[in-house]
Design a protein around this motif. Structure first.
Motif, PDB file in Angstrom:
ATOM      1  N   GLY A 196       7.925  11.326  -3.223  1.00 35.08           N
ATOM      2  CA  GLY A 196       8.304  10.234  -4.103  1.00 35.08           C
ATOM      3  C   GLY A 196       8.516   8.903  -3.416  1.00 35.08           C
ATOM      4  N   VAL A 197       8.130   8.796  -2.145  1.00 27.96           N
ATOM      5  CA  VAL A 197       8.305   7.545  -1.395  1.00 27.96           C
ATOM      6  C   VAL A 197       7.138   6.611  -1.711  1.00 27.96           C
ATOM      7  CG1 VAL A 197       8.451   6.501   0.885  1.00 27.96           C
ATOM      8  CG2 VAL A 197       9.568   8.698   0.450  1.00 27.96           C
ATOM      9  N   GLU A 198       7.450   5.359  -2.048  1.00 25.09           N
ATOM     10  CA  GLU A 198       6.419   4.376  -2.367  1.00 25.09           C
ATOM     11  C   GLU A 198       6.012   3.630  -1.105  1.00 25.09           C
ATOM     12  OE1 GLU A 198       5.666   0.434  -5.209  1.00 25.09           O
ATOM     13  OE2 GLU A 198       7.652   1.371  -5.086  1.00 25.09           O
ATOM     14  N   LEU A 199       4.691   3.546  -0.876  1.00 20.03           N
ATOM     15  CA  LEU A 199       4.147   2.796   0.254  1.00 20.03           C
ATOM     16  C   LEU A 199       3.323   1.639  -0.283  1.00 20.03           C
ATOM     17  CD1 LEU A 199       3.020   5.826   2.459  1.00 20.03           C
ATOM     18  CD2 LEU A 199       4.982   4.341   2.881  1.00 20.03           C
ATOM     19  N   LYS A 200       3.587   0.439   0.230  1.00 21.63           N
ATOM     20  CA  LYS A 200       2.954  -0.765  -0.318  1.00 21.63           C
ATOM     21  C   LYS A 200       1.825  -1.295   0.556  1.00 21.63           C
ATOM     22  CE  LYS A 200       7.199  -2.159  -2.663  1.00 21.63           C
ATOM     23  NZ  LYS A 200       8.241  -3.210  -2.822  1.00 21.63           N
ATOM     24  N   SER A 201       1.623  -0.705   1.749  1.00 22.39           N
ATOM     25  CA  SER A 201       0.569  -1.182   2.644  1.00 22.39           C
ATOM     26  C   SER A 201      -0.246  -0.003   3.135  1.00 22.39           C
ATOM     27  CB  SER A 201       1.181  -1.930   3.839  1.00 22.39           C
ATOM     28  OG  SER A 201       1.754  -1.005   4.757  1.00 22.39           O
TER      29      SER A 201
ATOM     30  N   SER B 239      -0.705   0.183   6.492  1.00 25.47           N
ATOM     31  CA  SER B 239      -0.389   0.124   7.922  1.00 25.47           C
ATOM     32  C   SER B 239       0.417   1.343   8.350  1.00 25.47           C
ATOM     33  CB  SER B 239       0.401  -1.148   8.242  1.00 25.47           C
ATOM     34  OG  SER B 239       1.747  -1.021   7.840  1.00 25.47           O
ATOM     35  N   ASP B 240       0.249   1.734   9.602  1.00 26.70           N
ATOM     36  CA  ASP B 240       1.035   2.851  10.111  1.00 26.70           C
ATOM     37  C   ASP B 240       2.486   2.439  10.341  1.00 26.70           C
ATOM     38  OD1 ASP B 240       0.208   1.209  12.241  1.00 26.70           O
ATOM     39  OD2 ASP B 240       0.371   2.828  13.698  1.00 26.70           O
ATOM     40  N   THR B 241       2.730   1.133  10.489  1.00 28.73           N
ATOM     41  CA  THR B 241       4.110   0.662  10.698  1.00 28.73           C
ATOM     42  C   THR B 241       5.001   1.048   9.529  1.00 28.73           C
ATOM     43  OG1 THR B 241       3.301  -1.235  11.967  1.00 28.73           O
ATOM     44  CG2 THR B 241       5.555  -1.357  11.117  1.00 28.73           C
ATOM     45  N   GLU B 242       4.527   0.824   8.312  1.00 30.00           N
ATOM     46  CA  GLU B 242       5.327   1.150   7.144  1.00 30.00           C
ATOM     47  C   GLU B 242       5.566   2.658   7.062  1.00 30.00           C
ATOM     48  OE1 GLU B 242       5.596   0.338   2.316  1.00 30.00           O
ATOM     49  OE2 GLU B 242       3.633   0.271   3.317  1.00 30.00           O
ATOM     50  N   VAL B 243       4.571   3.445   7.455  1.00 24.47           N
ATOM     51  CA  VAL B 243       4.732   4.897   7.430  1.00 24.47           C
ATOM     52  C   VAL B 243       5.817   5.325   8.417  1.00 24.47           C
ATOM     53  CG1 VAL B 243       3.607   7.104   7.903  1.00 24.47           C
ATOM     54  CG2 VAL B 243       2.364   5.316   6.665  1.00 24.47           C
ATOM     55  N   VAL B 244       5.797   4.764   9.630  1.00 23.12           N
ATOM     56  CA  VAL B 244       6.824   5.094  10.623  1.00 23.12           C
ATOM     57  C   VAL B 244       8.209   4.679  10.124  1.00 23.12           C
ATOM     58  CG1 VAL B 244       7.642   4.647  12.969  1.00 23.12           C
ATOM     59  CG2 VAL B 244       5.190   4.932  12.543  1.00 23.12           C
ATOM     60  N   LEU B 245       8.287   3.493   9.527  1.00 26.27           N
ATOM     61  CA  LEU B 245       9.567   3.004   8.989  1.00 26.27           C
ATOM     62  C   LEU B 245      10.096   3.920   7.896  1.00 26.27           C
ATOM     63  CD1 LEU B 245      11.751   0.813   8.674  1.00 26.27           C
ATOM     64  CD2 LEU B 245      10.154  -0.432   7.176  1.00 26.27           C
TER      65      LEU B 245
ATOM     66  N   ALA C 226       1.843   9.822   5.547  1.00 27.55           N
ATOM     67  CA  ALA C 226       1.907   9.042   4.316  1.00 27.55           C
ATOM     68  C   ALA C 226       1.752   9.947   3.092  1.00 27.55           C
ATOM     69  CB  ALA C 226       0.819   7.970   4.321  1.00 27.55           C
ATOM     70  N   ALA C 227       0.826  10.909   3.174  1.00 21.79           N
ATOM     71  CA  ALA C 227       0.627  11.833   2.058  1.00 21.79           C
ATOM     72  C   ALA C 227       1.882  12.662   1.809  1.00 21.79           C
ATOM     73  CB  ALA C 227      -0.567  12.731   2.347  1.00 21.79           C
TER      74      ALA C 227
ATOM     75  N   ALA D 271       9.242   7.018   7.337  1.00 22.10           N
ATOM     76  CA  ALA D 271       9.504   8.345   7.886  1.00 22.10           C
ATOM     77  C   ALA D 271      10.890   8.388   8.515  1.00 22.10           C
ATOM     78  CB  ALA D 271       8.439   8.713   8.909  1.00 22.10           C
ATOM     79  N   TYR D 272      11.232   7.336   9.253  1.00 21.56           N
ATOM     80  CA  TYR D 272      12.571   7.298   9.859  1.00 21.56           C
ATOM     81  C   TYR D 272      13.650   7.178   8.781  1.00 21.56           C
ATOM     82  CZ  TYR D 272      16.734   5.777  12.271  1.00 21.56           C
ATOM     83  OH  TYR D 272      18.032   5.682  12.705  1.00 21.56           O
ATOM     84  N   ALA D 273      13.410   6.331   7.790  1.00 15.84           N
ATOM     85  CA  ALA D 273      14.395   6.167   6.719  1.00 15.84           C
ATOM     86  C   ALA D 273      14.652   7.491   6.005  1.00 15.84           C
ATOM     87  CB  ALA D 273      13.919   5.102   5.728  1.00 15.84           C
ATOM     88  N   ARG D 274      13.611   8.321   5.924  1.00 17.94           N
ATOM     89  CA  ARG D 274      13.729   9.593   5.210  1.00 17.94           C
ATOM     90  C   ARG D 274      14.274  10.711   6.104  1.00 17.94           C
ATOM     91  NH1 ARG D 274      12.826  11.143  -0.332  1.00 17.94           N
ATOM     92  NH2 ARG D 274      12.894  13.415  -0.306  1.00 17.94           N
ATOM     93  N   TRP D 275      13.752  10.797   7.344  1.00 21.29           N
ATOM     94  CA  TRP D 275      14.063  11.953   8.193  1.00 21.29           C
ATOM     95  C   TRP D 275      14.948  11.624   9.398  1.00 21.29           C
ATOM     96  CZ3 TRP D 275       8.205  12.249   7.700  1.00 21.29           C
ATOM     97  CH2 TRP D 275       7.840  12.897   6.512  1.00 21.29           C
ATOM     98  N   GLY D 276      15.256  10.350   9.586  1.00 16.69           N
ATOM     99  CA  GLY D 276      16.092   9.977  10.709  1.00 16.69           C
ATOM    100  C   GLY D 276      15.361  10.114  12.042  1.00 16.69           C
TER     101      GLY D 276
END
Length: 638
Positions: free
Chosen positions: A95-100, A102-108, A88-89, A110-115
């Protein structure tokens, strides 16, 4: 921890309803929330379902399936990424915004950014489904050690997946047909090694792999992103220091939760090490649990009590009586997702911990496999030397020698010849020193001859209890490795990866409890592969290195006693209160024949056990009982 389900294919073909049924069938895995998402109303697309057991960020912000508003990527996720804070850090720095939280949002994100490369950056246990609208594909991924299961099947031009086989059956799109080859593998192991399952056409995604599915529903071959490490030793001091750091870090990361957490404590080396490292990392006394028995031979609660007192934990002891066991047996058996001769013990301890108000528990699973605690670490190297030396001797002469030795060691046989240790001598000599064959023989429930008698239509195509492709993979895995590391690799791949972890998942999630296994952190596994063999394993079976990891908290001499794994007194209970139930099941020849078993042979096994026949232990009759009952309960036939 959660349950996930989904499908890729023609939306109008009833996929949303099928996914809804699969999701509902996993309500026990996630009683807190449920959700479904679909890519459209018609045409080819994807449907994702989710049941949530809230562990991190208990708010609505953690609800799944979760959608990334920037890319449209959707996730259904079961598991924990313990390094989510670190990731998350890194994402925020980009520049990625995290709204929760939860680790779920971080995994999501991370995939959106790094595939797909993001999967290899996760440190934890997981089964993940990610729909990517950018290329119209679904990605399925499973953690490195196989802690979280993920099943899939191709049906009518679509691909279905779920966290449990029972959920797959609930889709009403999977034929309840038993795979004959899987039946033979079950008879050998007491469980079905992957990638196949007991149900024809249903597969288990291999540990440490990803698989991509296009809109047509035809998956690519599972692609490994991690494999068990080869032995690559470094200096002893460097290796041990790195291991200590990794172990402490692994336990500390697994203490992060927004719900009550405790530790399974048997009083043995593995669970005591986890408890010691957890207490070291915690700000307050951790909660430990132990199951005790009225049968003194099986009760080790005094050892757990000693460890808890020394560490200063908040210790709770629960007694499991034969009456309690019998009264809840049907409920426990219903928790079994795929037949196995184990899992019942984990269900009872998980149930007790859940009833005490906890949602997360840490366990010492993996210590024996990693540090050499099992008899296989001494027996297989010895057996290899003997079997190799007698390799040139004609098979008939070796069989005669084996018969003579067995008769001398075990005396007069019952209706069934001994199925353990000396009873397997002929099979051991037949391996000619092949390490995989020896490993498979050491864990076989029955001899090869008894397996042929139990199956109505034995195929004769298995390679020492495994399908040929899987056997080839395991031989490649251990090729050129030192004996002790080779045994460890096989333990991690088979006994642990194919049985212990699957059983733990099914049993604990049945009562909505998340079990975390810090000793199986992949960085710990990699670190151990760099420790010199003698330092890691010797003295054999003492797990001396693991004892040293907690020496500041617990005297290693506390564990100088014979090893006794956590098991129920089933040998006693099967002959007493459970006897009539088992006897009635084994007398049902029609049921046995319906699933491809020779009912007469099954009956002989039961009678031999019931009369105390040499080398016919409880695990043999229990495995057959669970198989028969599971197939009957789920309407599965050969």
């Amino acid at each position: 921890m959660c349950g996930i389900a989904g499908a890729v294919g023609l939306i109008e073909s009833g996929l949303p309803d099928a996914v809804a049924r699969m999701t509902d069938a996993q309500a026990h895995r996630g009683p807190d929330q449920d959700g479904q998402w679909r890519s459209g109303e018609r045409g080819r697309g994807a449907v994702l379902g989710h049941r949530r057991l809230s562990i991190l960020d208990l708010s609505e912000a953690g609800r799944q399936p979760m959608i990334d508003p920037e890319t449209g990527v959707v996730i259904a996720y079961n598991g924990e990424a313990y390094n989510f804070g670190e990731l998350a850090a890194e994402l925020r720095a980009l520049g990625v915004e995290l709204k929760s939280t939860s680790d779920t949002e971080v995994v999501l994100k991370a995939y959106a950014r790094w595939g797909e490369k993001a999967i290899a950056r996760l440190r934890g246990m997981f089964a993940i489904a990610l729909w990517d609208p950018r290329d119209q594909t679904l990605l399925l991924a499973r953690d490195r050690l196989g802690i979280k299961p993920l099943y899939y099947a191709e049906v009518d031009g679509a691909l279905l997946f779920a966290s449990e086989i029972r959920a797959m059956l609930a889709s009403e799109k999977i034929a309840r047909r038993l795979d004959p080859s899987a039946l033979e593998r079950f008879l050998w192991h007491g469980f079905v090694p992957g990638p196949g399952t007991l149900i024809e056409g249903v597969k288990l995604l291999p540990a440490g792999t990803c698989m991509r599915i296009p809109l047509e529903g035809r998956p690519s071959r599972p692609a490994p992103y991690w494999t068990l490490p080869k032995h690559r030793p470094v200096g002893e001091d460097e290796a041990v220091a790195d291991l200590s750091e990794r172990l402490n870090e692994a336990v500390k990361l697994r203490l992060i939760a927004d719900v009550p957490l405790g530790i399974f404590l048997s009083g043995g080396v593995d669970s005591s090490a986890v408890a010691a490292l957890a207490q070291r990392a915690a700000d307050a006394p951790v909660t430990t649990f132990n199951i005790s028995f009225e049968e003194a031979r099986y009760d080790e609660s005094k050892y757990a009590r000693q460890v808890a007192e020394k560490l200063g934990t908040e210790h709770r002891e629960i007694t499991l009586t034969e009456q309690d066991f019998t009264g809840h047996l049907d409920e426990a058996l219903e928790s079994i997702d795929q037949p196995t001769f184990d899992a019942i013990n984990t269900w009872f301890v998980s149930r007790a911990v859940k009833q005490a108000g906890l949602t997360v528990a840490l366990a010492g699973t993996g210590g024996d496999e990693l540090f050499g605690g099992y008899a296989s670490f001494t027996d297989i190297p010895k057996a290899r030397r003997v079997a190799s030396a007698l390799g040139p001797v004609p098979q008939r002469a070796k069989a005669a020698l084996a018969d003579a030795v067995v008769a001398a060691k075990t005396g007069r046989a019952s209706e069934v010849s001994p199925q353990t240790r000396w009873g397997k001598l002929a099979d051991v000599l037949g391996t000619r020193g092949d390490r995989l064959a020896l490993y498979q023989t050491s864990y076989a429930l029955f001899t090869r001859e008894m397996n042929r008698q139990l199956a109505l239509r034995p195929s004769g195509t298995l390679d020492w209890g495994l399908d040929v492709a899987r056997a080839a993979e395991l031989r490649e895995l251990i090729d050129g490795e030192p004996d002790l590391h080779a045994v460890s690799l096989l333990e991690l791949s088979s006994f642990l990866g194919e049985r212990l972890l699957r059983d733990t998942d099914a049993a604990s999630m049945d009562v909505s409890l998340e079990v975390r296994v810090p000793l199986l952190d992949h960085l710990v596994v990699e670190s151990l592969a760099r420790v010199p063999i003698a330092r890691r394993f010797e003295p054999l079976r003492r797990k001396q290195l693991l004892r040293e990891m907690m020496a500041d908290d617990l005297d290693p001499a506390m564990f100088d006693r014979p090893k006794a794994g956590f098991e129920l007194p089933l040998a006693v209970w099967c002959r007493r209160g459970l006897g009539p139930k088992l006897a009635n099941t084994f007398r049902d020849l029609v049921l046995a024949h319906r699933i491809g078993l020779n009912g007469e042979a099954v009956g002989r096994v039961w009678r031999a056990f019931d009369k105390g026949g040499a080398g016919v232990y409880w695990s043999r009759v229990w495995a057959l009982f669970v198989l028969l009952r599971w197939c009957e309960a789920h309407g599965v036939e050969a």
